[in-house]
Design an enzyme around this catalytic site. Structure first.
Site, PDB file in Angstrom:
ATOM      1  NE  ARG A 159      -1.502  -2.785 -14.096  1.00 44.45           N
ATOM      2  CZ  ARG A 159      -0.958  -1.355 -14.442  1.00 44.45           C
ATOM      3  NH1 ARG A 159      -0.561  -0.778 -13.368  1.00 44.45           N
ATOM      4  NH2 ARG A 159      -0.365  -1.479 -15.497  1.00 44.45           N
ATOM      5  CB  ILE A 160      -6.183  -5.579  -6.853  1.00 46.46           C
ATOM      6  CG1 ILE A 160      -5.638  -4.221  -6.447  1.00 46.46           C
ATOM      7  CG2 ILE A 160      -6.624  -6.202  -5.623  1.00 46.46           C
ATOM      8  CD1 ILE A 160      -6.536  -3.262  -6.031  1.00 46.46           C
ATOM      9  CG  ASN A 213      14.581  -2.003   3.916  1.00 52.52           C
ATOM     10  OD1 ASN A 213      14.383  -2.339   3.059  1.00 52.52           O
ATOM     11  ND2 ASN A 213      13.361  -1.047   4.360  1.00 52.52           N
ATOM     12  CB  THR A 233      -0.879  -0.062   1.041  1.00 51.53           C
ATOM     13  OG1 THR A 233      -0.102  -0.130   2.417  1.00 51.53           O
ATOM     14  CG2 THR A 233      -1.869  -1.272   1.213  1.00 51.53           C
ATOM     15  CB  SER A 245      -2.274  -2.756  -7.937  1.00 49.28           C
ATOM     16  OG  SER A 245      -2.873  -2.330  -9.231  1.00 49.28           O
ATOM     17  CG  ASP A 252       3.545  -4.084   3.974  1.00 48.02           C
ATOM     18  OD1 ASP A 252       3.861  -4.705   4.926  1.00 48.02           O
ATOM     19  OD2 ASP A 252       3.832  -3.247   3.268  1.00 48.02           O
ATOM     20  CG  HIS A 283       9.707   1.239   7.395  1.00 49.02           C
ATOM     21  ND1 HIS A 283       8.286   1.916   7.038  1.00 49.02           N
ATOM     22  CD2 HIS A 283      10.111   0.779   6.149  1.00 49.02           C
ATOM     23  CE1 HIS A 283       8.155   1.771   5.844  1.00 49.02           C
ATOM     24  NE2 HIS A 283       9.148   1.103   5.269  1.00 49.02           N
ATOM     25  CE1 TYR A 335       5.485   2.588   3.339  1.00 52.75           C
ATOM     26  CE2 TYR A 335       3.664   0.857   3.258  1.00 52.75           C
ATOM     27  CZ  TYR A 335       5.183   1.196   3.156  1.00 52.75           C
ATOM     28  OH  TYR A 335       5.915   0.255   3.052  1.00 52.75           O
ATOM     29  CE  LYS A 384       6.512  -2.440   5.872  1.00 50.20           C
ATOM     30  NZ  LYS A 384       5.562  -1.837   5.097  1.00 50.20           N
TER      31      LYS A 384
HETATM   32  N1  NAP Z   1       9.629  -2.138   3.856  1.00 51.21           N
HETATM   33  C1  NAP Z   1       9.989  -1.133   2.996  1.00 51.21           C
HETATM   34  O1  NAP Z   1      10.924  -0.457   3.057  1.00 51.21           O
HETATM   35  C2  NAP Z   1       9.144  -1.138   1.724  1.00 51.21           C
HETATM   36  C3  NAP Z   1       9.842  -0.680   0.395  1.00 51.21           C
HETATM   37  C4  NAP Z   1       8.939  -0.511  -0.752  1.00 51.21           C
HETATM   38  C5  NAP Z   1       7.657  -1.206  -0.740  1.00 51.21           C
HETATM   39  N2  NAP Z   1       7.275  -1.850   0.501  1.00 51.21           N
HETATM   40  C6  NAP Z   1       5.881  -2.382   0.480  1.00 51.21           C
HETATM   41  O2  NAP Z   1       5.820  -3.137  -0.671  1.00 51.21           O
HETATM   42  C7  NAP Z   1       4.779  -2.734  -1.505  1.00 51.21           C
HETATM   43  C8  NAP Z   1       4.984  -3.286  -2.944  1.00 51.21           C
HETATM   44  O3  NAP Z   1       6.174  -2.450  -3.292  1.00 51.21           O
HETATM   45  P1  NAP Z   1       6.023  -1.108  -4.461  1.00 51.21           P
HETATM   46  O4  NAP Z   1       4.652  -0.570  -4.251  1.00 51.21           O
HETATM   47  O5  NAP Z   1       7.562  -0.308  -4.367  1.00 51.21           O
HETATM   48  O6  NAP Z   1       6.372  -1.750  -6.043  1.00 51.21           O
HETATM   49  P2  NAP Z   1       5.397  -3.120  -6.722  1.00 51.21           P
HETATM   50  O7  NAP Z   1       4.357  -3.782  -5.922  1.00 51.21           O
HETATM   51  O8  NAP Z   1       6.683  -3.892  -7.347  1.00 51.21           O
HETATM   52  O9  NAP Z   1       4.859  -2.262  -7.784  1.00 51.21           O
HETATM   53  C9  NAP Z   1       3.884  -1.415  -7.673  1.00 51.21           C
HETATM   54  C10 NAP Z   1       3.558  -0.799  -9.094  1.00 51.21           C
HETATM   55  O10 NAP Z   1       3.081  -1.704 -10.153  1.00 51.21           O
HETATM   56  C11 NAP Z   1       2.066  -1.603 -10.966  1.00 51.21           C
HETATM   57  N3  NAP Z   1       1.357  -2.774 -11.046  1.00 51.21           N
HETATM   58  C12 NAP Z   1       0.972  -3.484 -10.109  1.00 51.21           C
HETATM   59  N4  NAP Z   1       0.230  -4.700 -10.426  1.00 51.21           N
HETATM   60  C13 NAP Z   1       0.577  -4.708 -11.658  1.00 51.21           C
HETATM   61  C14 NAP Z   1       0.454  -5.722 -12.857  1.00 51.21           C
HETATM   62  N5  NAP Z   1      -0.145  -6.839 -12.512  1.00 51.21           N
HETATM   63  N6  NAP Z   1       0.923  -5.529 -14.082  1.00 51.21           N
HETATM   64  C15 NAP Z   1       1.964  -4.264 -14.133  1.00 51.21           C
HETATM   65  N7  NAP Z   1       1.896  -3.267 -13.171  1.00 51.21           N
HETATM   66  C16 NAP Z   1       1.223  -3.566 -11.947  1.00 51.21           C
HETATM   67  C17 NAP Z   1       1.355  -0.633  -9.862  1.00 51.21           C
HETATM   68  O11 NAP Z   1       0.363   0.275 -10.445  1.00 51.21           O
HETATM   69  P3  NAP Z   1      -1.084   0.412 -10.394  1.00 51.21           P
HETATM   70  O12 NAP Z   1      -1.109   1.034  -8.790  1.00 51.21           O
HETATM   71  O13 NAP Z   1      -1.089   1.694 -11.036  1.00 51.21           O
HETATM   72  O14 NAP Z   1      -1.673  -0.640 -10.416  1.00 51.21           O
HETATM   73  C18 NAP Z   1       2.309   0.096  -9.112  1.00 51.21           C
HETATM   74  O15 NAP Z   1       2.621   1.317  -9.834  1.00 51.21           O
HETATM   75  C19 NAP Z   1       4.717  -1.374  -0.978  1.00 51.21           C
HETATM   76  O16 NAP Z   1       3.373  -0.835  -1.599  1.00 51.21           O
HETATM   77  C20 NAP Z   1       4.620  -1.513   0.287  1.00 51.21           C
HETATM   78  O17 NAP Z   1       3.543  -2.131   0.712  1.00 51.21           O
HETATM   79  C21 NAP Z   1       7.939  -1.883   1.517  1.00 51.21           C
END
Ligand code: NAP
Length: 309
Positions: A266-267, A159, A27, A261, A53, A120, A58, A87
């Site tokens: 996509r979700i 991390n 999210t 997403s 998550d 975090h 956030y 977190k």
């Molecule tokens: N612990 C940490 O430090 C940390 C760091 C980074 C992330 N996170 C967590 O991990 C989650 C996921 O990471 P993230 O948001 O960086 O990256 P991700 O989930 O790998 O990618 C998200 C992006 O991909 C797009 N997307 C989603 N499903 C798709 C699909 N089936 N096909 C093509 N594109 C798609 C989404 O677009 P739309 O939304 O426009 O559909 C969004 O722009 C975060 O939201 C967060 O909860 C944690």
């Protein structure tokens, strides 16, 4: 009558004894319209997600809580069916700050406990972003207190590198159940994943789509994975998308994934990965895209003593 297919999401057992669904809704978003997080959570729960998550940094815990409350009120889920992670942010690492920070998150989420609370980042900063160098072993004592108070069922980190994890693990009375870090086909992280597994710590993948995600136009040139015909062929063979292949690859490595997403289709697509299996050769193909590229290098913390990368 239209009967909806229920996706059977597999579960992983944590060292605390609780089970975590292998696929959860991420999210984090740099930009969002009002209501977008709430809507994503509601679509996700309707689609069958039971794992969400979030994080205090956030700034979306209130909307996430609204989405959850709405679905509980509508009778779609019970609280105990959901696995909710949030977190602790880096400016609350003093032992005495952990419980107040968690209570604020719980209030926003409208929950009386969460399933998993994570440190975090291993770095600690003040509100101005300056390094305060607080030892995360100290922070961990506050995390353990949160379990004792029943505010969270399990505790973990995010991390952390191998060295940080090992030191924390040795001093912990309650062991970290997960380390959440970036893992995807272009950052396969075998060494840290193996270290986690050897210590009964579940490696959880954030940014699981890596360079497949359309959110990463800044990496044009490094994103050959998107255009590589081999991944396209694999997707075609199973009638899946490249994103689904990437997520399935993680699940088959025993790594829960958290795709984010805001798009309803996509979700649903991202959850629909439990009805096919990649062969060992196909797993090797996906694995071969590794270029050790971090989408989330956390460079803003690069000057901190405990910067992990
Ligand atoms: N612990 C940490 O430090 C940390 C760091 C980074 C992330 N996170 C967590 O991990 C989650 C996921 O990471 P993230 O948001 O960086 O990256 P991700 O989930 O790998 O990618 C998200 C992006 O991909 C797009 N997307 C989603 N499903 C798709 C699909 N089936 N096909 C093509 N594109 C798609 C989404 O677009 P739309 O939304 O426009 O559909 C969004 O722009 C975060 O939201 C967060 O909860 C944690």
């Amino acid at each position: 009558m239209c009967s909806k297919m229920v996706v059977q999401v597999s579960l992983v057992k944590l060292s605390s004894g609780y089970e975590m669904p292998m696929l959860g809704l991420g999210t984090y978003a740099r930009k969002a319209d009002p209501g977008q997080f709430r809507q994503a959570v509601e679509w996700a729960i309707d689609a069958g997600y039971r794992h969400i998550d979030t994080a205090s940094c956030y700034k979306n815990e209130e909307e996430i809580g609204e989405g959850i409350a709405n679905k509980i009120k509508q009778g779609v889920v019970n609280r105990q069916d959901l696995f909710v992670t949030t977190k602790l942010w880096n400016d609350c690492h003093a032992e005495a700050e952990v419980i107040p920070a968690l209570k604020k998150s719980l209030e926003k989420l409208k929950l009386d406990y969460i399933d998993l609370y994570l440190i975090h980042w291993p770095v600690s900063v003040n509100v101005k972003g300056e390094d305060t160098g607080i030892d995360h072993v100290e922070t961990w004592r506050g995390m353990e207190e949160a379990v004792k108070l029943g505010l969270t069922r399990s505790i973990g980190v995010s991390n952390f590198n191998e060295e940080q994890l090992e030191r924390l693990y040795k001093s912990a009375n309650i062991k970290p159940v997960v380390n959440q870090f970036e893992i995807n086909p272009t950052l396969t992280q075998h060494k840290l994943v193996n270290f986690c597994k050897d210590h009964s710590i579940v490696p959880v993948a954030y940014t699981p789509l890596g360079l497949i995600s359309e959110a990463r136009p800044e990496f044009i040139g490094k994103d050959v994975i998107k255009t590589d015909p081999k991944l396209g062929e694999l997707a075609q063979k199973y009638g899946k998308t490249q994103a689904q292949i990437a997520l399935r690859y993680l699940i088959q490595r025993g790594i829960p994934a958290l795709p984010k997403s805001f798009t309803k289709t996509r979700i649903e697509e991202n959850l629909n990965i439990f009805d096919f299996e990649l062969t060992n050769t196909e797993m090797d193909i996906v694995d071969s895209y590794n270029i050790d590229h971090r989408c989330v290098p956390g460079t803003v913390f690069a000057n901190c003593k405990n910067y992990p990368f």
